[in-house]
Design a protein around this motif. Structure first.
Motif, short mmCIF file in Angstrom:
data_model
loop_
_atom_site.label_atom_id
_atom_site.label_comp_id
_atom_site.label_asym_id
_atom_site.label_seq_id
_atom_site.Cartn_x
_atom_site.Cartn_y
_atom_site.Cartn_z
N GLY A 150 -5.57 -4.96 -12.97
CA GLY A 150 -6.53 -4.04 -12.35
C GLY A 150 -7.80 -3.93 -13.18
O GLY A 150 -8.91 -3.94 -12.63
N TRP A 189 1.33 -3.78 -2.42
CA TRP A 189 1.21 -2.56 -1.61
C TRP A 189 2.13 -2.63 -0.39
O TRP A 189 2.86 -1.69 -0.09
CB TRP A 189 -0.24 -2.39 -1.18
CG TRP A 189 -0.48 -1.19 -0.32
CD1 TRP A 189 -0.39 -1.12 1.05
CD2 TRP A 189 -0.84 0.12 -0.75
NE1 TRP A 189 -0.68 0.14 1.49
CE2 TRP A 189 -0.96 0.93 0.42
CE3 TRP A 189 -1.09 0.68 -2.00
CZ2 TRP A 189 -1.31 2.27 0.35
CZ3 TRP A 189 -1.44 2.02 -2.06
CH2 TRP A 189 -1.54 2.80 -0.90
N SER A 211 -3.59 0.31 -10.10
CA SER A 211 -4.55 1.37 -9.77
C SER A 211 -5.04 2.08 -11.03
O SER A 211 -6.24 2.38 -11.17
CB SER A 211 -3.91 2.37 -8.81
OG SER A 211 -3.48 1.73 -7.62
#
Length: 240
Positions: A150, A189, A211
């Motif tokens: 991320g 996801w 995230s």
């Protein structure tokens, strides 16, 4: 315009923390029961029984972690270095090798180590909170490595990554990092929302880690100029 020259100097000396984390995970795995190379754990049924005890001791068991016991609160840290199989280990270490070096160079060594440990802990903790009644053991560095991915997406979206896609007959193709990592995150996801309760891959930990990593990099570095690094991420291939 601010340029983090410290990151450039550290990059010239190599990704020490990234390599140390990889080495640590490999050593722990070789000494543990899952490698099958440590005779102290025996063979056959004895190996299976002692292996189960090993993972429950050093891995995260949600219902124990949320009980607040002091020993259980340390397991998200130890679980970051424990892997359940050769494939589990090699897959995680490949991602860390490819994406860790440039992220470490950008953040600096101490900050990268703290980032890795904290995001890994929080990712595992989030998975445990979402599966509070589960007694299944969770091990692996996937949450922390997902945070590295991320952060890499935020810091180096246009770096080119060599990827192997099964549905394209494993042909090595080069894409901008943002395409590879957004695609990878989308898969996690979807899998996290479809996964049934019980043992398996902790997709939710991947989603939370990614995230956290992206969010931290966005808040911490969004007002600074990204360091210009070679356009290839790492020295190996990644496999989403």
């Amino acid at each position: 315009m601010i340029v983090r020259w410290q990151a450039v100097r550290e990059a010239s000396r190599g990704p020490v923390i990234t390599h140390a984390l990889i080495a640590g995970c490999c050593v722990v795995f070789l000494l543990g029961p899952a490698s099958g190379m440590n005779p102290v754990y025996g063979t056959g049924d004895e190996l299976l029984a002692r292996g189960t005890d090993y993972f429950r001791r050093w891995g995260v068991v949600p219902d124990q972690l949320l009980s607040g016991a002091a020993r259980a609160l340390l397991t998200p840290l130890t679980a970051l270095f424990v892997h359940g199989s050769w494939l589990h280990l090699l897959g995680n270490m490949l991602f860390l090798y490819v994406f860790g070096a440039m992220t470490e160079a950008r953040m600096g060594r101490p900050a990268f180590l703290v980032f890795y440990v904290c995001t890994g802990y929080l990712a595992l903790g989030a998975y445990a909170a979402a599966n509070a009644s589960s007694d299944q053991t969770l091990v692996g560095a996937s949450g922390a490595i997902s945070a590295v991915l991320g952060a890499f997406l935020c810091l180096f979206p246009h770096a080119r990554v060599t990827s192997l896609f099964p549905f394209l007959f494993f042909l090595p193709l080069r894409f901008p990092a943002w395409i590879v990592l957004v695609f990878w995150f989308a898969l996690q996801w979807v899998a996290a929302h479809r996964a049934e309760s019980g043992p398996g891959v902790a997709y939710l930990a991947h989603v939370v880690g990614f995230s956290l990593g992206f969010g931290y990099a966005w808040v911490r570095y969004r007002r600074t100029t990204r360091v210009r690094r070679p356009v290839t991420a790492g020295e190996g291939d990644s496999q989403p």
